[in-house]
Design a protein around this motif. Structure first.
Motif, PDB file in Angstrom:
ATOM      1  N   PRO A 110       0.816  -1.234   0.000  1.00 29.58           N
ATOM      2  CA  PRO A 110       0.000   0.000   0.000  1.00 29.58           C
ATOM      3  C   PRO A 110       0.845   1.279   0.000  1.00 29.58           C
ATOM      4  CG  PRO A 110      -0.862  -1.564   1.586  1.00 29.58           C
ATOM      5  CD  PRO A 110       0.446  -2.126   1.096  1.00 29.58           C
ATOM      6  N   ILE A 111       1.926   1.299   0.784  1.00 22.30           N
ATOM      7  CA  ILE A 111       2.740   2.517   0.837  1.00 22.30           C
ATOM      8  C   ILE A 111       3.452   2.746  -0.490  1.00 22.30           C
ATOM      9  CG2 ILE A 111       4.811   1.450   1.871  1.00 22.30           C
ATOM     10  CD1 ILE A 111       3.556   4.919   2.778  1.00 22.30           C
ATOM     11  N   LEU A 112       3.961   1.672  -1.111  1.00 28.26           N
ATOM     12  CA  LEU A 112       4.619   1.841  -2.401  1.00 28.26           C
ATOM     13  C   LEU A 112       3.615   2.275  -3.464  1.00 28.26           C
ATOM     14  CD1 LEU A 112       7.233   1.711  -4.014  1.00 28.26           C
ATOM     15  CD2 LEU A 112       6.569  -0.592  -4.686  1.00 28.26           C
ATOM     16  N   SER A 113       2.435   1.720  -3.444  1.00 30.05           N
ATOM     17  CA  SER A 113       1.395   2.137  -4.398  1.00 30.05           C
ATOM     18  C   SER A 113       1.049   3.606  -4.206  1.00 30.05           C
ATOM     19  CB  SER A 113       0.129   1.281  -4.227  1.00 30.05           C
ATOM     20  OG  SER A 113       0.404  -0.058  -4.544  1.00 30.05           O
ATOM     21  N   PHE A 114       0.932   4.011  -2.935  1.00 29.95           N
ATOM     22  CA  PHE A 114       0.613   5.405  -2.617  1.00 29.95           C
ATOM     23  C   PHE A 114       1.718   6.347  -3.110  1.00 29.95           C
ATOM     24  CE2 PHE A 114       0.636   8.986   0.441  1.00 29.95           C
ATOM     25  CZ  PHE A 114      -0.621   9.499   0.171  1.00 29.95           C
ATOM     26  N   ILE A 115       2.966   5.993  -2.829  1.00 26.73           N
ATOM     27  CA  ILE A 115       4.102   6.823  -3.262  1.00 26.73           C
ATOM     28  C   ILE A 115       4.139   6.915  -4.783  1.00 26.73           C
ATOM     29  CG2 ILE A 115       6.633   6.890  -3.413  1.00 26.73           C
ATOM     30  CD1 ILE A 115       6.675   5.766  -0.522  1.00 26.73           C
ATOM     31  N   ASN A 116       3.959   5.790  -5.430  1.00 27.41           N
ATOM     32  CA  ASN A 116       3.986   5.771  -6.893  1.00 27.41           C
ATOM     33  C   ASN A 116       2.850   6.604  -7.477  1.00 27.41           C
ATOM     34  OD1 ASN A 116       5.007   4.718  -9.486  1.00 27.41           O
ATOM     35  ND2 ASN A 116       2.987   3.739  -9.563  1.00 27.41           N
ATOM     36  N   ALA A 117       1.666   6.523  -6.898  1.00 29.90           N
ATOM     37  CA  ALA A 117       0.502   7.235  -7.434  1.00 29.90           C
ATOM     38  C   ALA A 117       0.585   8.745  -7.193  1.00 29.90           C
ATOM     39  CB  ALA A 117      -0.779   6.675  -6.811  1.00 29.90           C
ATOM     40  N   THR A 118       1.197   9.158  -6.088  1.00 30.93           N
ATOM     41  CA  THR A 118       1.218  10.588  -5.748  1.00 30.93           C
ATOM     42  C   THR A 118       2.519  11.288  -6.126  1.00 30.93           C
ATOM     43  OG1 THR A 118       2.079  10.156  -3.521  1.00 30.93           O
ATOM     44  CG2 THR A 118      -0.337  10.253  -3.793  1.00 30.93           C
ATOM     45  N   GLY A 119       3.599  10.530  -6.260  1.00 28.55           N
ATOM     46  CA  GLY A 119       4.891  11.152  -6.532  1.00 28.55           C
ATOM     47  C   GLY A 119       5.558  11.695  -5.278  1.00 28.55           C
ATOM     48  N   MET A 120       5.005  11.358  -4.114  1.00 26.17           N
ATOM     49  CA  MET A 120       5.601  11.826  -2.853  1.00 26.17           C
ATOM     50  C   MET A 120       6.944  11.156  -2.625  1.00 26.17           C
ATOM     51  SD  MET A 120       2.694  11.909   0.036  1.00 26.17           S
ATOM     52  CE  MET A 120       1.381  13.090   0.001  1.00 26.17           C
ATOM     53  N   ARG A 121       7.763  11.829  -1.835  1.00 25.84           N
ATOM     54  CA  ARG A 121       9.001  11.220  -1.364  1.00 25.84           C
ATOM     55  C   ARG A 121       8.627  10.295  -0.222  1.00 25.84           C
ATOM     56  NH1 ARG A 121      11.445  16.997  -1.663  1.00 25.84           N
ATOM     57  NH2 ARG A 121      12.365  16.914  -3.725  1.00 25.84           N
ATOM     58  N   TYR A 122       9.527   9.341   0.082  1.00 28.04           N
ATOM     59  CA  TYR A 122       9.217   8.362   1.117  1.00 28.04           C
ATOM     60  C   TYR A 122       8.922   9.039   2.447  1.00 28.04           C
ATOM     61  CZ  TYR A 122       9.621   4.919   4.730  1.00 28.04           C
ATOM     62  OH  TYR A 122       9.362   4.162   5.841  1.00 28.04           O
ATOM     63  N   HIS A 123       9.791   9.978   2.873  1.00 31.24           N
ATOM     64  CA  HIS A 123       9.582  10.590   4.194  1.00 31.24           C
ATOM     65  C   HIS A 123       8.290  11.411   4.251  1.00 31.24           C
ATOM     66  CE1 HIS A 123      11.508  14.042   2.230  1.00 31.24           C
ATOM     67  NE2 HIS A 123      10.897  14.769   3.129  1.00 31.24           N
ATOM     68  N   GLU A 124       7.868  11.948   3.117  1.00 27.26           N
ATOM     69  CA  GLU A 124       6.594  12.673   3.090  1.00 27.26           C
ATOM     70  C   GLU A 124       5.431  11.702   3.278  1.00 27.26           C
ATOM     71  OE1 GLU A 124       7.696  16.294   0.007  1.00 27.26           O
ATOM     72  OE2 GLU A 124       7.049  14.360  -0.808  1.00 27.26           O
ATOM     73  N   ALA A 125       5.487  10.594   2.572  1.00 27.89           N
ATOM     74  CA  ALA A 125       4.418   9.602   2.676  1.00 27.89           C
ATOM     75  C   ALA A 125       4.410   8.939   4.041  1.00 27.89           C
ATOM     76  CB  ALA A 125       4.589   8.544   1.588  1.00 27.89           C
ATOM     77  N   ALA A 126       5.591   8.711   4.616  1.00 28.94           N
ATOM     78  CA  ALA A 126       5.671   8.047   5.935  1.00 28.94           C
ATOM     79  C   ALA A 126       5.124   8.938   7.045  1.00 28.94           C
ATOM     80  CB  ALA A 126       7.120   7.679   6.226  1.00 28.94           C
ATOM     81  N   ASN A 127       5.143  10.250   6.849  1.00 27.68           N
ATOM     82  CA  ASN A 127       4.684  11.178   7.880  1.00 27.68           C
ATOM     83  C   ASN A 127       3.270  11.694   7.646  1.00 27.68           C
ATOM     84  OD1 ASN A 127       7.076  11.090   9.397  1.00 27.68           O
ATOM     85  ND2 ASN A 127       8.058  12.528   8.007  1.00 27.68           N
ATOM     86  N   ILE A 128       2.572  11.152   6.691  1.00 22.45           N
ATOM     87  CA  ILE A 128       1.233  11.650   6.389  1.00 22.45           C
ATOM     88  C   ILE A 128       0.225  11.152   7.440  1.00 22.45           C
ATOM     89  CG2 ILE A 128       0.466   9.763   4.892  1.00 22.45           C
ATOM     90  CD1 ILE A 128      -0.464  12.088   2.967  1.00 22.45           C
ATOM     91  N   ASN A 129      -0.764  11.972   7.725  1.00 23.37           N
ATOM     92  CA  ASN A 129      -1.816  11.629   8.696  1.00 23.37           C
ATOM     93  C   ASN A 129      -3.133  11.432   7.974  1.00 23.37           C
ATOM     94  OD1 ASN A 129      -0.071  12.142  10.900  1.00 23.37           O
ATOM     95  ND2 ASN A 129      -0.437  14.333  10.658  1.00 23.37           N
ATOM     96  N   ARG A 130      -4.092  10.882   8.662  1.00 24.44           N
ATOM     97  CA  ARG A 130      -5.431  10.702   8.088  1.00 24.44           C
ATOM     98  C   ARG A 130      -6.016  12.051   7.681  1.00 24.44           C
ATOM     99  NH1 ARG A 130      -8.327   5.794   8.938  1.00 24.44           N
ATOM    100  NH2 ARG A 130      -7.137   4.387  10.236  1.00 24.44           N
ATOM    101  N   GLU A 131      -5.772  13.102   8.508  1.00 23.16           N
ATOM    102  CA  GLU A 131      -6.324  14.407   8.212  1.00 23.16           C
ATOM    103  C   GLU A 131      -5.754  14.999   6.906  1.00 23.16           C
ATOM    104  OE1 GLU A 131      -4.544  13.982  11.329  1.00 23.16           O
ATOM    105  OE2 GLU A 131      -6.407  13.119  12.078  1.00 23.16           O
ATOM    106  N   ASP A 132      -4.538  14.606   6.584  1.00 27.34           N
ATOM    107  CA  ASP A 132      -3.890  15.102   5.367  1.00 27.34           C
ATOM    108  C   ASP A 132      -4.567  14.554   4.132  1.00 27.34           C
ATOM    109  OD1 ASP A 132      -2.060  16.444   6.959  1.00 27.34           O
ATOM    110  OD2 ASP A 132      -0.615  14.803   6.878  1.00 27.34           O
TER     111      ASP A 132
END
Length: 186
Positions: free
Chosen positions: A164-186
């Motif tokens: 799921p995290i790799l799919s999310f990173i790939n779909a959004t173009g986020m960097r790993y640390h950005e995706a790892a620090n994301i919250n539900r509210e974001d």
């Protein structure tokens, strides 16, 4: 700021200079710089204190680090008017080039130097800002993108919990640390 003066006359002179500076839209005169002199280090200290102290912690720390290098190159104890000349600045940047620093590092030092000289001129440490050498063109990084098949192969090779995290990173173009620090509210 609070200053202590030797006499009332000295205090009144400073007050008049401050009023004049304010009316002309210039920085207030600094009693500390007048007492210490106008060395490169004095200018750097003031730039860090009056300009970068209100930036982000990261920007402030970078400024301190870069200005330490620039100060050494110009001579921290050298009078600002002698150190911040076009010739001295050209020599400083030539020295950076000789050391083989990356274009991006050179560009960063260039930007910090330019701000230093602009403020030194604005605050009347120097009569004119030095002419800066040409700024190198920083080539953008080349990115290699995965094809859809390569992404599918990568996902299949990963344990299920990481997909799921790799799919999310790939779909959004986020960097790993950005995706790892994301919250539900974001």
């Amino acid at each position: 700021r609070t200053y202590t003066f030797e006499s009332q006359h000295e205090a009144l002179e400073w007050e008049e200079a401050a009023k004049k500076a304010k009316s002309e839209g210039k920085a207030l005169p600094s009693k500390q710089n007048a007492e210490r002199g106008n060395t490169v280090q004095d200018v750097i200290d003031r730039v860090i204190r009056d300009y970068y102290a209100y930036k982000t912690v990261s920007t402030y720390e970078t400024a301190v680090s870069v200005y330490r290098i620039i100060g050494r190159a110009l001579g921290t104890d050298t009078h600002a008017a002698k150190a911040m000349t076009t010739e001295a600045v050209a020599k400083m940047f030539a020295g950076f080039k000789e050391r083989g620093i990356a274009d991006s590092t050179f560009s960063s030092r260039y930007a910090f130097s330019k701000k230093l000289f602009e403020l030194a001129f604005q605050w009347e440490y120097i009569e004119r800002a030095p002419v800066m050498p040409p700024r190198p063109t920083v080539r953008p990084n080349k990115f290699d993108y995965l094809t859809m098949d390569e992404v599918d192969q990568l996902l299949a090779a990963l344990p299920v919990r990481y997909r799921p995290i790799l799919s999310f990173i790939n779909a959004t173009g986020m960097r790993y640390h950005e995706a790892a620090n994301i919250n539900r509210e974001d």
